[in-house]
Design a protein around this motif. Structure first.
Motif, PDB file in Angstrom:
ATOM      1  N   TYR A  26      -0.334   5.579  11.135  1.00 29.48           N
ATOM      2  CA  TYR A  26      -0.970   4.292  10.809  1.00 29.48           C
ATOM      3  C   TYR A  26      -1.773   4.424   9.513  1.00 29.48           C
ATOM      4  O   TYR A  26      -2.584   5.334   9.359  1.00 29.48           O
ATOM      5  CB  TYR A  26      -1.890   3.859  11.949  1.00 29.48           C
ATOM      6  N   ASP A  27      -1.560   3.498   8.567  1.00 30.33           N
ATOM      7  CA  ASP A  27      -2.277   3.534   7.298  1.00 30.33           C
ATOM      8  C   ASP A  27      -2.412   2.118   6.756  1.00 30.33           C
ATOM      9  O   ASP A  27      -1.546   1.621   6.038  1.00 30.33           O
ATOM     10  CB  ASP A  27      -1.539   4.430   6.293  1.00 30.33           C
ATOM     11  N   ALA A  28      -3.518   1.471   7.107  1.00 32.64           N
ATOM     12  CA  ALA A  28      -3.739   0.098   6.666  1.00 32.64           C
ATOM     13  C   ALA A  28      -3.872   0.007   5.154  1.00 32.64           C
ATOM     14  O   ALA A  28      -3.571  -1.032   4.562  1.00 32.64           O
ATOM     15  CB  ALA A  28      -4.994  -0.462   7.336  1.00 32.64           C
ATOM     16  N   GLY A  29      -4.302   1.098   4.521  1.00 35.50           N
ATOM     17  CA  GLY A  29      -4.461   1.074   3.076  1.00 35.50           C
ATOM     18  C   GLY A  29      -3.159   0.896   2.328  1.00 35.50           C
ATOM     19  O   GLY A  29      -3.129   0.323   1.236  1.00 35.50           O
ATOM     20  N   LYS A  30      -2.075   1.377   2.904  1.00 34.76           N
ATOM     21  CA  LYS A  30      -0.769   1.270   2.246  1.00 34.76           C
ATOM     22  C   LYS A  30       0.015   0.040   2.670  1.00 34.76           C
ATOM     23  O   LYS A  30       1.024  -0.299   2.040  1.00 34.76           O
ATOM     24  CB  LYS A  30       0.060   2.522   2.544  1.00 34.76           C
ATOM     25  N   PHE A  31      -0.425  -0.623   3.735  1.00 39.14           N
ATOM     26  CA  PHE A  31       0.330  -1.767   4.252  1.00 39.14           C
ATOM     27  C   PHE A  31      -0.064  -3.023   3.495  1.00 39.14           C
ATOM     28  O   PHE A  31      -1.251  -3.288   3.273  1.00 39.14           O
ATOM     29  CB  PHE A  31       0.060  -1.937   5.746  1.00 39.14           C
ATOM     30  N   PHE A  32       0.916  -3.830   3.108  1.00 37.03           N
ATOM     31  CA  PHE A  32       0.649  -4.948   2.208  1.00 37.03           C
ATOM     32  C   PHE A  32      -0.252  -6.018   2.804  1.00 37.03           C
ATOM     33  O   PHE A  32      -0.872  -6.784   2.061  1.00 37.03           O
ATOM     34  CB  PHE A  32       1.964  -5.554   1.702  1.00 37.03           C
ATOM     35  N   LEU A  33      -0.372  -6.077   4.145  1.00 36.87           N
ATOM     36  CA  LEU A  33      -1.259  -7.052   4.770  1.00 36.87           C
ATOM     37  C   LEU A  33      -2.581  -6.444   5.241  1.00 36.87           C
ATOM     38  O   LEU A  33      -3.417  -7.148   5.795  1.00 36.87           O
ATOM     39  CB  LEU A  33      -0.556  -7.732   5.952  1.00 36.87           C
ATOM     40  N   GLY A  34      -2.748  -5.154   5.020  1.00 32.96           N
ATOM     41  CA  GLY A  34      -3.985  -4.515   5.467  1.00 32.96           C
ATOM     42  C   GLY A  34      -3.899  -4.075   6.919  1.00 32.96           C
ATOM     43  O   GLY A  34      -2.906  -3.466   7.337  1.00 32.96           O
TER      44      GLY A  34
END
Length: 300
Positions: A26-34
């Motif tokens: 899991y990596d919210a920093g890399k995901f385009f929607l956060g």
């Protein structure tokens, strides 16, 4: 109610396969929607039906869900089991690396399954405008990658293209190299930057890509990282895309469950119907259903 063909959605089951991005990477920093923790659970056919209840969904297209790359063909097999049990998805866009020695073998393994229509294999892209990865391994200029892409039309496969807006002009160069390859751009080319400058960059790239007659586009995923889903803003994107590509080359897609981080399925469909209401009835039906049926060769 208009029939709906959902040209892009995902399913996953943690009991049946591994999805690193949803499980242990899991990596919210890399995901385009956060933040996307709400996605880190199963999304089944039953849950899709529940989400789309009240919409006249007559067929769907499943696009590879970034399942562990050692399970590329296993994902295709599992999706065929879902079709047998639930009647959908009705077409499958699978994954295969395009720059590997085993590329052709993997493509032929997918083609043992009758619902496979295309491949989504994301090229290496820059993280922001102004940055360049041009010519690096896995990019759209990599000769090995291009040789793999060239196999798709010879095998009767389409290509689901997914790149940010600053790579659209490069994608147009590739589309011109392979005029026999049916290509569909995912998620409207990601008009993430809604400033005047950002929209101009997106528009210029879309106009360049639209010059290639083998390229279509999905009207999907208008969610932004730092803001809510705003119909008035997204309507501008939808209508400009329709003006650039023409209604004949545009198709509705939900990108569920990902788009569900910003909007409900029924709300999305209702908004899309309003945003395409300026079209003639037959044109709107083509965008909402018929174009996807034709592109993905789904029997009506």
């Amino acid at each position: 109610m208009l029939p709906i063909v959902d040209a892009h959605h995902h399913l996953w089951s943690f009991a049946q396969g591994r999805y690193p991005w949803l499980q242990h990477e899991y990596d919210a920093g890399k995901f385009f929607l956060g933040d996307y923790r709400a996605l880190c659970q199963d999304f089944s056919c039953a849950q899709y039906r529940q989400a789309s209840e009240g919409c006249n969904v007559v067929a769907t297209v499943h696009v590879e869900a970034e399942r562990d790359r050692g399970e590329q063909v296993a994902e295709t097999a599992w999706l065929h089991e879902q079709h047998a049990a639930h009647g959908f998805p009705n077409a499958v866009v699978a994954h295969a690396w395009l720059d590997r020695p085993e590329t052709e073998e993997r493509l032929r393994e997918h083609l043992r399954y009758p619902l496979v229509r295309g491949i989504r294999s994301k090229p290496v892209t820059a993280s922001a405008p102004g940055h360049s990865v041009k010519g690096r391994p896995g990019t759209m200029q990599d000769e090995r990658w291009l040789r793999g892409l060239a196999l798709l039309p010879t095998l009767g496969l389409s290509w689901d293209l997914r790149v940010p807006s600053w790579h659209l002009a490069e994608a147009a160069e590739v589309a011109a190299m392979f005029p026999q390859l049916a290509i569909v751009l995912n998620h409207h080319g990601f008009a993430w930057d809604r400033s005047a400058e950002g929209l101009k960059q997106w528009r210029d790239g879309m106009e360049r890509l639209a010059r290639e007659p083998n390229v279509h586009v999905k009207l999907s995923e208008f969610g932004l990282r730092d803001g809510p889903w705003v119909e008035a803003d997204n309507a501008v994107i939808v209508r400009e895309t329709l003006a650039i590509f023409g209604w004949q080359r545009c198709m509705f897609a939900s990108n569920f469950p990902v788009a569900g981080l910003r909007i409900g399925y029924r709300d999305l469909v209702d908004a899309m119907l309003r945003m395409t209401a300026h079209l003639a009835p037959g044109q709107q039906r083509a965008v909402m259903a018929d174009n996807a049926l034709r592109f993905y060769r789904i029997a009506p």
